[in-house]
Write a protein that holds these residues in place. Sequence first.
Motif, PDB file in Angstrom:
ATOM      1  N   ALA A 244       1.626  -2.590   8.296  1.00 18.33           N
ATOM      2  CA  ALA A 244       0.669  -2.698   7.187  1.00 18.33           C
ATOM      3  C   ALA A 244      -0.066  -4.029   7.188  1.00 18.33           C
ATOM      4  N   GLU A 245       0.569  -5.077   7.683  1.00 15.30           N
ATOM      5  CA  GLU A 245      -0.095  -6.394   7.681  1.00 15.30           C
ATOM      6  C   GLU A 245      -1.298  -6.387   8.614  1.00 15.30           C
ATOM      7  N   THR A 246      -1.138  -5.730   9.764  1.00  7.83           N
ATOM      8  CA  THR A 246      -2.275  -5.666  10.698  1.00  7.83           C
ATOM      9  C   THR A 246      -3.414  -4.851  10.095  1.00  7.83           C
ATOM     10  N   GLY A 271      -6.601   9.441   7.919  1.00  8.64           N
ATOM     11  CA  GLY A 271      -6.349  10.589   8.800  1.00  8.64           C
ATOM     12  C   GLY A 271      -5.220  10.268   9.769  1.00  8.64           C
ATOM     13  N   ALA A 272      -5.235   9.043  10.321  1.00  5.79           N
ATOM     14  CA  ALA A 272      -4.162   8.628  11.235  1.00  5.79           C
ATOM     15  C   ALA A 272      -2.819   8.611  10.499  1.00  5.79           C
ATOM     16  N   LEU A 273      -2.855   8.195   9.235  1.00  6.09           N
ATOM     17  CA  LEU A 273      -1.610   8.142   8.447  1.00  6.09           C
ATOM     18  C   LEU A 273      -1.017   9.549   8.265  1.00  6.09           C
ATOM     19  N   GLU A 287       4.142   4.437   2.746  1.00  2.18           N
ATOM     20  CA  GLU A 287       3.744   3.854   1.453  1.00  2.18           C
ATOM     21  C   GLU A 287       3.013   2.531   1.659  1.00  2.18           C
ATOM     22  N   ARG A 288       3.552   1.699   2.532  1.00  2.00           N
ATOM     23  CA  ARG A 288       2.958   0.360   2.752  1.00  2.00           C
ATOM     24  C   ARG A 288       1.561   0.490   3.372  1.00  2.00           C
ATOM     25  N   ILE A 289       1.430   1.422   4.325  1.00  3.44           N
ATOM     26  CA  ILE A 289       0.102   1.625   4.946  1.00  3.44           C
ATOM     27  C   ILE A 289      -0.873   2.170   3.898  1.00  3.44           C
ATOM     28  N   ALA A 290      -0.407   3.159   3.119  1.00  2.19           N
ATOM     29  CA  ALA A 290      -1.298   3.758   2.110  1.00  2.19           C
ATOM     30  C   ALA A 290      -1.737   2.690   1.130  1.00  2.19           C
ATOM     31  N   SER A 291      -0.826   1.798   0.756  1.00  2.29           N
ATOM     32  CA  SER A 291      -1.227   0.784  -0.221  1.00  2.29           C
ATOM     33  C   SER A 291      -2.161  -0.237   0.417  1.00  2.29           C
ATOM     34  N   ALA A 292      -1.953  -0.592   1.692  1.00  3.11           N
ATOM     35  CA  ALA A 292      -2.902  -1.515   2.358  1.00  3.11           C
ATOM     36  C   ALA A 292      -4.293  -0.891   2.418  1.00  3.11           C
ATOM     37  N   LEU A 293      -4.338   0.422   2.684  1.00  4.99           N
ATOM     38  CA  LEU A 293      -5.643   1.090   2.807  1.00  4.99           C
ATOM     39  C   LEU A 293      -6.338   1.253   1.459  1.00  4.99           C
TER      40      LEU A 293
END
Length: 300
Positions: A244-246, A271-273, A287-293
Amino acid sequence: MALRIAIVGPGRVGIAFARRFVRAGVDVLGFVGRDRARTESSIDGLGADRANLKVLTWPDVHSAHVVVFAVGDEELPAAIAAATSVGGRHCSLWLHTSGCHGLDVFAKAQRLGVRVGALHPLLPFSGSVPPQSMQGALALLLGEPRSMRLLHRLCAQLELRAIVCSASGSSEHNRPLYHAACALAANGATALFGLASELLQRAGGIANDDGDRIAASLMHAAVAASEQHGAGPALSGPVRRGDAETVAAHLAALNAEQKTAVPAYVALMNGALRLARDQGLAPVDCERIASALSLLRPTS
Ligand SMILES: NC(=O)c1ccc[n+]([C@@H]2O[C@H](COP(=O)([O-])OP(=O)(O)OC[C@H]3O[C@@H](n4cnc5c(N)ncnc54)[C@H](OP(=O)(O)O)[C@@H]3O)[C@@H](O)[C@H]2O)c1
């Protein structure tokens, strides 16, 4: 039997089809266009492939065994109506090249006793780059059972490989949805290539040509892996790793340098998620990726 073909619409697809049919030895009568001068000039543009092609009127079309409607999607109903108003040769095949329309658009013409179908070439005809070979590209065929044999024959003459749509009615084949997918795969990929090349140039230190090469190389590799293994297994990168940081760093850089790219990045990485989730990415990482996005909205 030697086929006689008339083409309605001397545009990008009509001209490319005429060129290929002439080279295959098919008797192409010529074109019906909206404007005589523009139609003549398009025929002249065929150079050595112009053969005996003429500007046709609707009554001329009657002597054709096959009428190809290669006009824009919006203009197709009017073009078919104009042709229908002067009648149709019994058992001739009327086909269109539209990805957006099904066979309903021919409803009135069918009452004339003509056969109907659609031959949708699955490759881009941009008009601004030299005409590419159609050899080996795919085409989706849709038609009444009595049209299919001739549709296959035309496909072979065009050097296209046929895929047959098995649906018999519009309730079984959502044509606009099919066409949206085709537009995403073709035009979306072109737009993505343009965006990635632009960002590579903005990143600095990379020559323009090298930016194009990098984008092309990555896109080719991603498409080849997806075709071979499926999109989910082929997915790589920070979303797939749950990094998620990247993702947040990407968004911050895009927001600072190219705000217009933020919505595209967010849509595609979402879409990748979805793919990563299906591939087993841990819920906490999803969750972390969704929140970063969702954190960053482009600032003006
Ligand atoms: N381009 C592609 O990559 C591609 C790929 C697959 C399928 N297709 C499909 O193929 C069809 C044609 O696309 P295109 O890109 O070749 O379009 P295009 O380049 O815009 O050509 C359309 C041609 O049709 C003519 N026309 C319009 N209305 C007419 C009418 N009522 N009677 C006679 N001629 C008429 C136009 O003449 P004017 O000079 O008067 O405008 C123009 O020459 C579309 O259904 C499209 O969806 C396109």
